[in-house]
Design an enzyme around this catalytic site. Structure first.
Site, PDB file in Angstrom:
ATOM      1  N   ARG A 142       0.843  -1.204   0.000  1.00  0.00           N
ATOM      2  CA  ARG A 142       0.000   0.000   0.000  1.00  0.00           C
ATOM      3  C   ARG A 142       0.875   1.250   0.000  1.00  0.00           C
ATOM      4  NH1 ARG A 142      -5.299  -0.769   0.810  1.00  0.00           N
ATOM      5  NH2 ARG A 142      -5.958  -2.714   1.786  1.00  0.00           N
ATOM      6  N   HIS A 201      15.754 -10.387  -2.610  1.00  0.00           N
ATOM      7  CA  HIS A 201      15.995  -9.409  -1.540  1.00  0.00           C
ATOM      8  C   HIS A 201      14.726  -8.588  -1.332  1.00  0.00           C
ATOM      9  CE1 HIS A 201      17.688  -5.583   0.173  1.00  0.00           C
ATOM     10  NE2 HIS A 201      18.438  -6.445   0.846  1.00  0.00           N
ATOM     11  N   THR A 255      15.118  -5.225   5.834  1.00  0.00           N
ATOM     12  CA  THR A 255      14.337  -6.445   5.673  1.00  0.00           C
ATOM     13  C   THR A 255      13.327  -6.546   6.822  1.00  0.00           C
ATOM     14  OG1 THR A 255      16.311  -7.470   4.739  1.00  0.00           O
ATOM     15  CG2 THR A 255      14.521  -8.948   5.351  1.00  0.00           C
ATOM     16  N   LYS A 292      27.796  -3.948   4.462  1.00  0.00           N
ATOM     17  CA  LYS A 292      27.045  -3.938   3.201  1.00  0.00           C
ATOM     18  C   LYS A 292      28.002  -3.806   2.029  1.00  0.00           C
ATOM     19  CE  LYS A 292      22.515  -4.024   3.532  1.00  0.00           C
ATOM     20  NZ  LYS A 292      21.251  -3.638   2.860  1.00  0.00           N
ATOM     21  N   LYS A 295      32.969  -9.572  24.313  1.00  0.00           N
ATOM     22  CA  LYS A 295      32.497  -9.061  23.020  1.00  0.00           C
ATOM     23  C   LYS A 295      33.644  -8.393  22.265  1.00  0.00           C
ATOM     24  CE  LYS A 295      28.693  -7.110  21.649  1.00  0.00           C
ATOM     25  NZ  LYS A 295      27.586  -6.213  21.452  1.00  0.00           N
TER      26      LYS A 295
HETATM   27  C1  4UU Z   1      21.992   4.275   4.402  1.00  0.00           C
HETATM   28  O1  4UU Z   1      18.760  -2.804   2.298  1.00  0.00           O
HETATM   29  C2  4UU Z   1      17.646  -3.135   2.706  1.00  0.00           C
HETATM   30  C3  4UU Z   1      16.419  -2.529   2.184  1.00  0.00           C
HETATM   31  C4  4UU Z   1      16.489  -1.484   1.330  1.00  0.00           C
HETATM   32  C5  4UU Z   1      15.363  -0.792   0.769  1.00  0.00           C
HETATM   33  C6  4UU Z   1      14.139  -1.360   0.597  1.00  0.00           C
HETATM   34  C7  4UU Z   1      13.065  -0.691   0.079  1.00  0.00           C
HETATM   35  C8  4UU Z   1      15.540   0.486   0.370  1.00  0.00           C
HETATM   36  C9  4UU Z   1      14.497   1.296  -0.195  1.00  0.00           C
HETATM   37  C10 4UU Z   1      13.208   0.653  -0.330  1.00  0.00           C
HETATM   38  O2  4UU Z   1      12.219   1.283  -0.771  1.00  0.00           O
HETATM   39  O3  4UU Z   1      17.484  -4.090   3.680  1.00  0.00           O
HETATM   40  P1  4UU Z   1      18.639  -4.891   4.406  1.00  0.00           P
HETATM   41  O4  4UU Z   1      17.961  -5.624   5.489  1.00  0.00           O
HETATM   42  O5  4UU Z   1      19.440  -5.662   3.425  1.00  0.00           O
HETATM   43  O6  4UU Z   1      19.610  -3.809   5.032  1.00  0.00           O
HETATM   44  C11 4UU Z   1      19.159  -2.852   5.945  1.00  0.00           C
HETATM   45  C12 4UU Z   1      20.248  -1.867   6.267  1.00  0.00           C
HETATM   46  C13 4UU Z   1      19.775  -0.670   7.059  1.00  0.00           C
HETATM   47  O7  4UU Z   1      19.629  -0.958   8.428  1.00  0.00           O
HETATM   48  C14 4UU Z   1      20.877   0.339   6.786  1.00  0.00           C
HETATM   49  O8  4UU Z   1      21.999   0.095   7.592  1.00  0.00           O
HETATM   50  O9  4UU Z   1      20.794  -1.279   5.068  1.00  0.00           O
HETATM   51  C15 4UU Z   1      21.223   0.051   5.331  1.00  0.00           C
HETATM   52  N1  4UU Z   1      20.529   0.974   4.437  1.00  0.00           N
HETATM   53  C16 4UU Z   1      20.902   2.264   4.237  1.00  0.00           C
HETATM   54  N2  4UU Z   1      21.883   3.000   4.792  1.00  0.00           N
HETATM   55  C17 4UU Z   1      19.454   0.728   3.662  1.00  0.00           C
HETATM   56  N3  4UU Z   1      19.124   1.819   2.949  1.00  0.00           N
HETATM   57  C18 4UU Z   1      20.003   2.809   3.287  1.00  0.00           C
HETATM   58  C19 4UU Z   1      20.187   4.164   2.904  1.00  0.00           C
HETATM   59  N4  4UU Z   1      21.194   4.850   3.494  1.00  0.00           N
HETATM   60  N5  4UU Z   1      19.419   4.775   1.992  1.00  0.00           N
END
Ligand code: 4UU
Length: 528
Positions: free
Chosen positions: A201, A225, A324, A427, A512
Site C-alpha cells: 500500500r 531481496h 528487511t 554492506k 564481546k
Molecule cells: C543508508 O537494504 C535493505 C532494504 C532497502 C530498501 C528497501 C526498500 C531500500 C528502499 C526501499 O524502498 O534491507 P537490508 O535488510 O538488506 O539492510 C538494511 C540496512 C539498514 O539498516 C541500513 O543500515 O541497510 C542500510 N541501508 C541504508 N543505509 C538501507 N538503505 C540505506 C540508505 N542509506 N538509503
C-alpha cells in the site's frame, strides 16, 4: 467473460490482494507485466494471472503443498519469479528466498532453518540443493524430462485450474527472508501477509505521488531481496506497470536495455549510481527515456548524488531507506524538490511509521536533530526472527519498537538522516555480509585461533569485509591463504578482501569483540 476468468478468492492474503488489483478489462489483460531483457520474452498481465492460478492448482492438487508449508525459491530474476511467489502464497504456503550464488552449505543452512518442504530452482543451481535431499522442482523444463518443472506444471492446468479454497488470514506467515539484523548470523525474518500488504500500500502511495501505470521499470535488483521482492516481485504488479528485468546485473547490458525498452524508472543501489556517473558516457546509449532513478540499501555519497544531478539534469534522483525487518522502505522522497532540498537525507519517514531516536548511552528518547539509534513502529515491522525468541526480544521491545542498528537523526519535518551503521552488519554492493558468519568460517581454519571481521569503506562497493586474524603460535599463514580459504566457503560477495595479522583480538570484559577499536586501527593502518 472467458473461461479463464476466475473470481478472486475471498481471502485476506497477499496473492488475493495483488490479483484483485490486476488490470481487469479485456484490453488491459494484454498489458505487459514482465520482459526478460536477456531473452526478450514477455508475459502479459492476463498470462501472469492464468499462470498463477495454474501453478497454485498444481502445487495444491499435484504436489500437496499445504497451508504453512515453506517453499524455498532459488532463482535469479525471471519472468516466472512473481508467478512462483504468488502461487505459493495463494495456497497459504510460505516463500523463503535466497541468492542463487550462495554456496551449498549456506543454502543447506537456510533449507534446514526455514524448515522448507519443497524447493524451486534453476537447473544451474540445482546441484546445490541435491545434498539437502529436499524435493525440488526446476523452473524450466529440463532436456531429459525426468524432473518436474514450473513451466510444465503451469501448462498442465493452464486455462482449467482447480483452485484450492485455502483461507489466508493477515496474521499468517507469508515470507521468511534472511537478515543478520543488528548482530550475529543470518536469521529468518518472518513477514506476515499483513506486513507485506501494508508495504505494498505504501508503494502505491510512492508511485501515486510520482509516477503512473505507464511507467517502465528496470529490475536488476534481485527479487530474492526485500527491495526487489516488494517492488518487482509483488508490489508494482498492483499498479499495472511494465518491468524489464535482468537475470544478473551487467552495467552495459542494462544501459542497452534502458534504451531498447525506453525504461523510465530505475530503482538502484549506490554502486550503480556511481557507475552511471563514472562510466555511462563511455557507453553509447540513449538514456533520455529515464525519468527517475532510486537509490537504497546502502548510503549514497552526497558528492556522487551531486555529480549525478549535474550529469543527468532531467532525471530525478530519489533515495529510499529500509530494512528487511521493516518489509523494505521506512523512508522515501515523495518529490524531487524535497530530495534536492535535503541532500544529506535518505528520505522522509513513510506514512504509517512512528519513529523514536534513542540516546545510545542513556537509552532516553531524543528531540529532533539529535543523533541516536533509530527505532521504528509500523504495521510493516516483522513478526519475529523465526524460532529465535532471544534475538527477537533483543530487536523488538515489548511495545513493538524495532531497533534498526542505524545511528541517525530526524528533523522537525520527518526527514531521516543516517549518520553511521552501529550494528555489525557490513554492506557490500547493497548485499548483507554478517561478520559473525565470516568469523566462524575463519575459526574453522586449523591454524586460526581467533578472528574478527570489520567493514572497510570502499568507493566502488560501499564496504568490504576485512579480517583481523590471530594464528596459532609458531605457524605461518599468508594474507592470500586466508582470503582463499574464506572464498572457498562463502558466496563471492561475502569474501574477505583484506587480512591483517594481530596478536590478540581486543575484547570487552564480557568477551564481546571491540569492533570500534579495530575499525579505528584499520583506518590508521590503511593511511600509513
Ligand atoms: C543508508 O537494504 C535493505 C532494504 C532497502 C530498501 C528497501 C526498500 C531500500 C528502499 C526501499 O524502498 O534491507 P537490508 O535488510 O538488506 O539492510 C538494511 C540496512 C539498514 O539498516 C541500513 O543500515 O541497510 C542500510 N541501508 C541504508 N543505509 C538501507 N538503505 C540505506 C540508505 N542509506 N538509503
Amino acid at each position: 467473460g472467458t473461461k479463464h476468468e476466475i473470481p478472486t478468492k475471498p481471502d485476506l492474503g497477499t496473492a488475493n490482494f495483488v490479483l484483485s488489483q490486476f488490470p481487469q478489462a479485456h484490453l488491459a489483460e494484454a498489458r505487459i507485466a514482465f520482459i526478460d531483457s536477456g531473452t526478450n520474452r514477455s508475459v502479459s498481465y492476463g498470462e501472469l494471472r492464468r499462470s498463477i492460478y495454474s501453478l497454485a492448482s498444481a502445487l495444491f492438487n499435484r504436489l500437496k503443498v499445504r497451508k504453512g508449508d515453506v517453499v524455498f525459491v532459488l532463482s535469479p530474476n525471471s519472468t516466472l519469479y512473481s508467478t512462483i511467489c504468488l502461487a505459493v502464497l495463494s495456497v497459504g504456503a510460505v516463500v523463503t528466498t535466497a541468492n542463487p550464488i550462495n554456496t551449498e552449505s549456506e543454502i543447506a543452512k537456510q533449507v534446514h532453518d526455514s524448515g522448507a518442504k519443497l524447493a524451486i530452482s534453476t537447473l544451474e543451481d540445482l546441484h546445490k540443493l541435491v545434498p539437502t535431499g529436499i524435493p525440488t522442482i526446476l523452473t524450466s523444463r529440463p532436456f531429459d524430462g525426468n524432473m518436474l518443472s514450473i513451466e510444465e506444471l503451469i501448462e498442465d492446468c493452464y486455462g482449467s485450474p482447480q483452485l484450492p479454497q485455502v483461507p489466508v488470514a493477515q496474521s499468517d506467515t507469508a515470507a521468511i527472508l534472511y537478515s543478520s539484523g543488528t548482530t550475529g548470523r543470518s536469521k529468518g525474518v518472518l513477514l506476515t501477509h499483513a506486513n507485506i500488504i501494508s508495504i505494498m500500500r505504501l508503494l502505491f502511495w510512492q508511485v501515486d505521488v510520482s509516477g503512473s501505470q505507464d511507467d517502465v521499470f528496470f529490475a536488476f535488483i534481485p527479487m530474492f531481496h526485500i527491495y526487489g521482492m516488494i517492488f518487482f516481485g509483488l508490489g508494482l504488479l498492483c499498479i499495472g506497470i511494465t518491468t524489464v528485468l535482468m537475470q544478473k546485473y551487467d552495467f552495459q547490458a542494462m544501459l542497452v536495455a534502458i534504451q531498447k525498452y525506453k525504461v523510465n524508472n530505475l530503482p538502484a543501489v549506490p554502486p550503480v549510481i556511481l557507475a552511471l556517473v563514472k562510466h555511462s558516457s563511455k557507453v553509447k546509449c540513449d538514456l533520455s527515456s529515464l525519468k527517475r532513478v532510486g537509490s537504497g540499501a546502502a548510503p549514497l555519497s552526497k558528492e556522487v548524488a551531486q555529480e549525478f544531478r549535474r550529469m543527468f539534469p532531467s532525471v530525478e534522483l530519489r533515495q529510499g531507506y529500509g530494512l528487511t525487518e521493516s518489509s523494505g522502505g521506512a523512508a522515501f522522497f515523495a518529490s524531487d524538490k524535497d530530495a534536492k532540498a535535503h541532500p544529506d537525507s535518505c528520505g522522509k519517514l513513510i506514512p504509517t511509521f512512528c519513529a523514536k531516536v534513542i540516546d545510545i548511552e542513556t537509552g532516553k528518547p531524543l528531540p529532533p536533530r539529535k543523533e541516536g539509534e533509530l527505532w521504528f513502529k509500523s504495521p510493516t515491522i516483522m513478526k519475529e526472527y523465526l524460532g529465535n525468541m532471544e534475538e527477537t526480544s533483543a530487536t523488538i521491545d515489548s511495545e513493538g519498537w524495532l531497533r534498526t542498528g542505524d545511528l541517525g537523526y530526524i528533523d522537525e519535518n520527518g526527514f531521516v538522516y543516517i549518520v553511521e551503521r552501529i550494528k555489525e552488519l557490513i554492506k557490500h554492493n547493497g548485499y548483507q555480509v554478517a561478520p559473525a558468519e565470516l568469523e566462524s568460517v575463519l575459526l574453522s581454519h586449523p591454524l586460526i585461533v581467533d578472528a574478527a571481521v570489520i567493514p572497510v569503506e570502499d568507493e566502488e562497493t560501499g564496504q568490504i569485509p576485512m579480517a583481523y586474524v590471530v594464528i596459532a603460535a609458531g605457524s605461518e599463514l599468508s594474507e592470500d591463504q586466508v582470503i582463499q580459504f574464506v572464498a572457498g566457503e562463502v558466496a563471492p560477495y561475502k569474501k574477505v578482501r583484506r587480512v591483517s595479522f594481530i596478536d590478540t583480538i581486543p575484547k570487552s570484559a564480557a568477551g564481546k569483540i571491540l569492533r570500534k577499536d579495530l575499525v579505528s586501527q584499520s583506518r590508521h593502518q590503511l593511511v600509513s
